[in-house]
Write a protein that holds these residues in place. Sequence first.
Motif, PDB file in Angstrom:
ATOM      1  N   ARG A 579       0.834  -1.194   0.000  1.00  0.00           N
ATOM      2  CA  ARG A 579       0.000   0.000   0.000  1.00  0.00           C
ATOM      3  C   ARG A 579       0.880   1.260   0.000  1.00  0.00           C
ATOM      4  O   ARG A 579       2.045   1.239   0.428  1.00  0.00           O
ATOM      5  N   LEU A 580       0.317   2.360  -0.469  1.00  0.00           N
ATOM      6  CA  LEU A 580       1.060   3.613  -0.576  1.00  0.00           C
ATOM      7  C   LEU A 580       1.617   4.053   0.771  1.00  0.00           C
ATOM      8  O   LEU A 580       2.792   4.444   0.881  1.00  0.00           O
ATOM      9  N   GLU A 581       0.776   3.982   1.847  1.00  0.00           N
ATOM     10  CA  GLU A 581       1.232   4.392   3.164  1.00  0.00           C
ATOM     11  C   GLU A 581       2.397   3.521   3.628  1.00  0.00           C
ATOM     12  O   GLU A 581       3.385   4.017   4.197  1.00  0.00           O
ATOM     13  N   ALA A 582       2.295   2.208   3.358  1.00  0.00           N
ATOM     14  CA  ALA A 582       3.354   1.296   3.770  1.00  0.00           C
ATOM     15  C   ALA A 582       4.659   1.628   3.057  1.00  0.00           C
ATOM     16  O   ALA A 582       5.738   1.615   3.661  1.00  0.00           O
ATOM     17  N   ARG A 583       4.579   1.936   1.771  1.00  0.00           N
ATOM     18  CA  ARG A 583       5.793   2.286   1.029  1.00  0.00           C
ATOM     19  C   ARG A 583       6.463   3.527   1.631  1.00  0.00           C
ATOM     20  O   ARG A 583       7.685   3.566   1.807  1.00  0.00           O
ATOM     21  N   GLU A 584       5.647   4.530   1.932  1.00  0.00           N
ATOM     22  CA  GLU A 584       6.190   5.770   2.504  1.00  0.00           C
ATOM     23  C   GLU A 584       6.850   5.510   3.858  1.00  0.00           C
ATOM     24  O   GLU A 584       7.966   5.975   4.132  1.00  0.00           O
ATOM     25  N   LYS A 585       6.160   4.752   4.729  1.00  0.00           N
ATOM     26  CA  LYS A 585       6.692   4.489   6.064  1.00  0.00           C
ATOM     27  C   LYS A 585       7.948   3.617   6.001  1.00  0.00           C
ATOM     28  O   LYS A 585       8.912   3.845   6.743  1.00  0.00           O
ATOM     29  N   LEU A 586       7.950   2.607   5.149  1.00  0.00           N
ATOM     30  CA  LEU A 586       9.101   1.713   5.045  1.00  0.00           C
ATOM     31  C   LEU A 586      10.322   2.443   4.500  1.00  0.00           C
ATOM     32  O   LEU A 586      11.451   2.236   4.975  1.00  0.00           O
ATOM     33  N   ASN A 587      10.118   3.305   3.534  1.00  0.00           N
ATOM     34  CA  ASN A 587      11.235   4.099   2.999  1.00  0.00           C
ATOM     35  C   ASN A 587      11.743   5.096   4.024  1.00  0.00           C
ATOM     36  O   ASN A 587      12.926   5.443   4.033  1.00  0.00           O
ATOM     37  N   ARG A 588      10.858   5.562   4.900  1.00  0.00           N
ATOM     38  CA  ARG A 588      11.252   6.545   5.931  1.00  0.00           C
ATOM     39  C   ARG A 588      12.064   5.879   7.040  1.00  0.00           C
ATOM     40  O   ARG A 588      13.110   6.371   7.449  1.00  0.00           O
ATOM     41  N   VAL A 589      11.579   4.728   7.533  1.00  0.00           N
ATOM     42  CA  VAL A 589      12.222   4.075   8.672  1.00  0.00           C
ATOM     43  C   VAL A 589      13.416   3.229   8.238  1.00  0.00           C
ATOM     44  O   VAL A 589      14.406   3.132   8.956  1.00  0.00           O
ATOM     45  N   SER A 601       4.191   1.786  12.518  1.00  0.00           N
ATOM     46  CA  SER A 601       2.810   2.260  12.431  1.00  0.00           C
ATOM     47  C   SER A 601       2.452   2.529  10.965  1.00  0.00           C
ATOM     48  O   SER A 601       3.170   3.234  10.264  1.00  0.00           O
ATOM     49  N   GLY A 602       1.349   1.927  10.505  1.00  0.00           N
ATOM     50  CA  GLY A 602       0.929   2.122   9.121  1.00  0.00           C
ATOM     51  C   GLY A 602       1.313   0.977   8.205  1.00  0.00           C
ATOM     52  O   GLY A 602       0.926   0.955   7.034  1.00  0.00           O
TER      53      GLY A 602
END
Length: 620
Positions: A579-589, A601-602
Amino acid sequence: MNTFSEGTYDAVVIGAGHAGCEAALALARTGLETVVLTLNLDSIGFMPCNPSVGGTAKGHLVREIDALGGEMGICADRCALQYRMLNEGKGAAVQSLRAQVDKNRYHTEMKRVLEHTDHLRIVQGEAAEILVKDGSVCGVRTQYGGIFACRAVVVATGVYLGARTITGTHVRESGPNGFERATLLTQNLAALGFRVRRFKTGTPARLDGRTVNYSVLDEQPGEQTYPFSFLNDATPQEQTPCHLAYTNGETHRIILENLDRAPLYNGQISSTGPRYCPSIETKVVRFSDKERHQLFLEPEGADTTEVYVQGLSTSLPHDLQKAVYRSVKGLEQAEIVRYAYAIEYDCIDTLDLLPTLESKRISGLYTAGQINGTSGYEEAAAQGIAAGLNASLKLRGLPPLVLRRDQAYIGVLIDDLVTKGTEEPYRMMTSRAEFRLTLRQDNADERLTEIGYAAGLVTEERYRRYLVRKKQKEDTMSELNARAEQRIADALVRDHGGAPLTCGVTYADLIRRGIAIGELAQAFGILEGVPKDVLGCCETEIRYAGYLKRSEEEIARAKKLENSPLPADLDYETIGGLRLEAREKLNRVRPLNLGQAERISGVSPADIAVLTVYLSMMKR
């Protein structure tokens, strides 16, 4: 500005609060030439707020710091005025040790320890810039132009970075307790890629104890329990009492009628404050149905009449503070010697850190303590020892130390920070640890002393004491699994309302039937000379054996995910099905493994399933 050399060192620790002290000691005690840079030598190991160590979940952290070879527990035991075991009526997993300590003595003792530690130099001064070359730390420049060349830096600035104190309409550019603030490092940290934000905390007023009417307050005496440090055997017999007081309707009326003068409610303070240690204004507004709030009157030390009023933190103007405090029964004539205040300060986004507390961008740069958005001395010290040890291990060419969530509360704390981040001052609680029955205070040495010894921080003396205690526990468990004399056992079971025994039982069987280990020892004349904390540990493991086995199975399942590493350069945008949110969070962390990814989270279980399939395809 003219610069000059202050020498070449292995590491520099910026700040000498609870995080900085543990980080500096971890580095120096493992043989690395270390400098600790502090704004004021009088603030080394200083307690700007509560004169206590430990508390719910925090006591676990102190015992873990001690098990790893840290100093906080030893210093707290030296300076303790009173001990209490919190939540003693609840399960073993949530029981936590807490001690009132002599605030001035704690500072002087910690300063003495630092001054007499080999390989450690203490310097008073402000860090102005962390020097970086080719993506790695190479030194620290002070405000006076002194250059400390080094290979690692631990930033442990506490609440001093960009600090300002607020009382009513009066705002002062100051650190806690009137100490000078640090003004130069925030801009440098931002330039190095850290996301900086503002948090807030506060502290209550201090009263002149001679003006408190203790006769109308409830006394809270100390308890005989085990101390924080595994190097110590017992708590003192004589302890200083604390006292309980309560707010009332008049207290609440004064606050509610003057919210327009409260910085928290008139817009003067906009930074994020602690959820779990709110001001009295917040408590009265948020919990409007409560008729009173409990207060603890705690002595600040043996050589002072100052009394700390836990539970009555505020940033109201001085005239309102006086009215609020004097509305409390027993404090009608109380004189304030230090007025309460709120304090705002700069901290960083911990999603910029690796699980070692090292920066993701700058090699050799670590942060620890309240700069990481936590609140509390114990959380700070826990991060300090982790950051200091990891810096030491890296400089010595050894593997890093990353404690898992099933190994230590320290592991839970750091994992929460670097995986989930925090949008408010983070406080450790037992509810944050999913394996809390395994992570008890009484077994901290079993979980961590071998690790601290392998890292070079646990001394030979500590390690010998650990081995002795380990053998005592093994012998005690063996004795408890022996057959009990039937006649005495049957009488004990009947006394506890049980049915007569029809077959032989062991001492452990009797514990599982609800008979206390102390009662067994007295009835059968066994376990002579076994320390109280060892007995308690054995009793807990026997009584909760079924739950502990289930916890071990859950830990084994979690380890499978932890043992599935994710490539450091993985671009999650290219993985279909996420999912889009997961991609953003995984790339961030940038999680290190599937276990860490699952806790972001997310990121949903479906996303973890996609990643699992992706990793399997990569392996093939």
